[in-house]
Design a protein around this motif. Structure first.
Motif, short mmCIF file in Angstrom:
data_model
loop_
_atom_site.label_atom_id
_atom_site.label_comp_id
_atom_site.label_asym_id
_atom_site.label_seq_id
_atom_site.Cartn_x
_atom_site.Cartn_y
_atom_site.Cartn_z
N ALA A 32 0.83 -1.20 0.00
CA ALA A 32 0.00 0.00 0.00
C ALA A 32 0.86 1.26 0.00
CB ALA A 32 -0.93 -0.01 1.21
N ALA A 35 2.12 1.90 -3.44
CA ALA A 35 1.07 2.48 -4.28
C ALA A 35 0.90 3.97 -3.98
CB ALA A 35 -0.24 1.74 -4.04
N ALA A 36 1.04 4.34 -2.69
CA ALA A 36 0.91 5.74 -2.32
C ALA A 36 2.08 6.57 -2.79
CB ALA A 36 0.77 5.86 -0.80
N PRO A 41 0.41 1.89 -11.20
CA PRO A 41 -0.38 0.89 -10.47
C PRO A 41 0.54 -0.14 -9.82
CG PRO A 41 -1.19 1.19 -12.72
CD PRO A 41 0.13 1.89 -12.63
N GLU A 43 0.48 -4.09 -8.34
CA GLU A 43 -0.17 -5.37 -8.12
C GLU A 43 0.68 -6.16 -7.13
OE1 GLU A 43 -0.67 -6.95 -12.14
OE2 GLU A 43 -2.81 -6.53 -11.91
N PRO A 246 -4.72 -6.05 -7.24
CA PRO A 246 -4.49 -4.60 -7.28
C PRO A 246 -4.46 -4.03 -5.85
CG PRO A 246 -6.23 -5.25 -8.80
CD PRO A 246 -5.96 -6.44 -7.95
N VAL A 247 -3.59 -3.05 -5.64
CA VAL A 247 -3.41 -2.45 -4.32
C VAL A 247 -3.78 -0.99 -4.37
CG1 VAL A 247 -1.74 -1.89 -2.51
CG2 VAL A 247 -1.59 -4.09 -3.70
N THR A 248 -4.50 -0.55 -3.35
CA THR A 248 -4.82 0.87 -3.24
C THR A 248 -3.83 1.55 -2.28
OG1 THR A 248 -6.38 0.39 -1.43
CG2 THR A 248 -7.26 0.50 -3.68
N ALA A 249 -3.74 2.86 -2.40
CA ALA A 249 -2.76 3.62 -1.64
C ALA A 249 -3.27 3.94 -0.25
CB ALA A 249 -2.42 4.92 -2.37
N SER A 250 -3.04 3.04 0.69
CA SER A 250 -3.40 3.27 2.08
C SER A 250 -2.49 2.43 2.96
CB SER A 250 -4.87 2.88 2.34
OG SER A 250 -5.04 1.49 2.15
#
Length: 251
Positions: A32, A35-36, A41, A43, A246-250
């Motif tokens: 995460a 990603a941030a 993107p 993965e 897929p990874v989100t930015a957190s």
């Protein structure tokens, strides 16, 4: 970026469970964080399984990681903690196994990040022996990383994370606060400076006899029983994230 983590319970994330009981852990948090920090993107896959010794990590797990489609661009490797808890462990062999993984990733053209696990020794029976072994292995892997020009994240020598508030009830696995701090150490080593997570120390808690008896009954004796029977906590378990996610930015 396609990032895959391989290792044992430390990398699987034991002690940092989500509401549904799934372990999160430092590697999920690093994914995460990447990603941030980036504009591309990310993965992520996590092939780590609790209880694994280093040899199956650098053979079975590593080959499974390299076989993912598309191929990974980044792998993190940690292992050896379960080996060090066994009598007669050959630390030189663990270094040789790690170097074999380094060469395998180099041949595959995949970036490898090496890291040491956190040091639980001051909370454990036979902790002094564990710290000696961990210090020797960490120093050797750091030297190996330097020789090959690899990033090395030294969680073992982080003095703050050794404190009790960063550890689960079993005193062997980090809790959520510990995994968050470990993720910061790893991200910073990878060139993404991250503020170190610090737990308010609060009043020092002593160890009461009843609590110590419960600890040995609930955690130490079952571990001994598994060793006597040749079993592992990871028997029959599979990787929690065996395919790209897929990874989100957190964090």
């Amino acid at each position: 970026m396609r990032y895959v983590a391989i290792g044992d319970s430390f990398t699987e994330g034991l002690g940092d469970e989500l509401p549904d009981g799934t372990p999160r852990g430092w590697a999920d948090r690093v994914a995460a964080g990447l990603a941030a920090a980036g504009d591309e993107p990310v993965e992520y896959a996590n092939l780590a399984i609790r209880g694994r010794l280093l040899e199956p990590i650098v053979t079975e797990q590593l080959e499974a990681a390299l076989a993912l489609t598309p191929a990974p661009t980044l792998i993190t490797l940690n292992g050896g903690g379960n080996d060090m808890m066994r009598p007669g462990v050959d630390l030189d062999r663990l270094v040789r196994l790690t170097e074999r993984a380094v060469r395998r990733c180099a041949d595959a053209g995949v970036q490898l990040v090496l890291l040491s696990g956190a040091d639980p020794s001051q909370h454990l029976p036979l902790g002094a022996m564990m710290r000696r072994r961990g210090d020797v292995l960490t120093t050797a892997v750091a030297d190996l990383a330097a020789r090959h020009g690899l990033v090395f994240a030294d969680v073992f020598h982080d003095a703050e994370i050794r404190r009790a508030p960063y550890w689960s009830a079993d005193r062997l696995h980090l809790n959520a606060a510990g995994h968050q701090r470990a993720a910061g150490v790893v991200l910073t080593a990878m060139g993404h400076p991250t503020a170190a997570h610090v737990v308010d120390p609060g009043p020092a808690a002593g160890r009461r006899l009843a609590a110590e008896v419960r600890y040995y009954r609930e955690h130490v004796l079952p571990w001994i029983s598994r060793r006597v029977r040749g079993r592992s906590s990871g028997d029959s378990r599979t990787a929690k994230l065996p395919q790209w996610t897929p990874v989100t930015a957190s964090l």
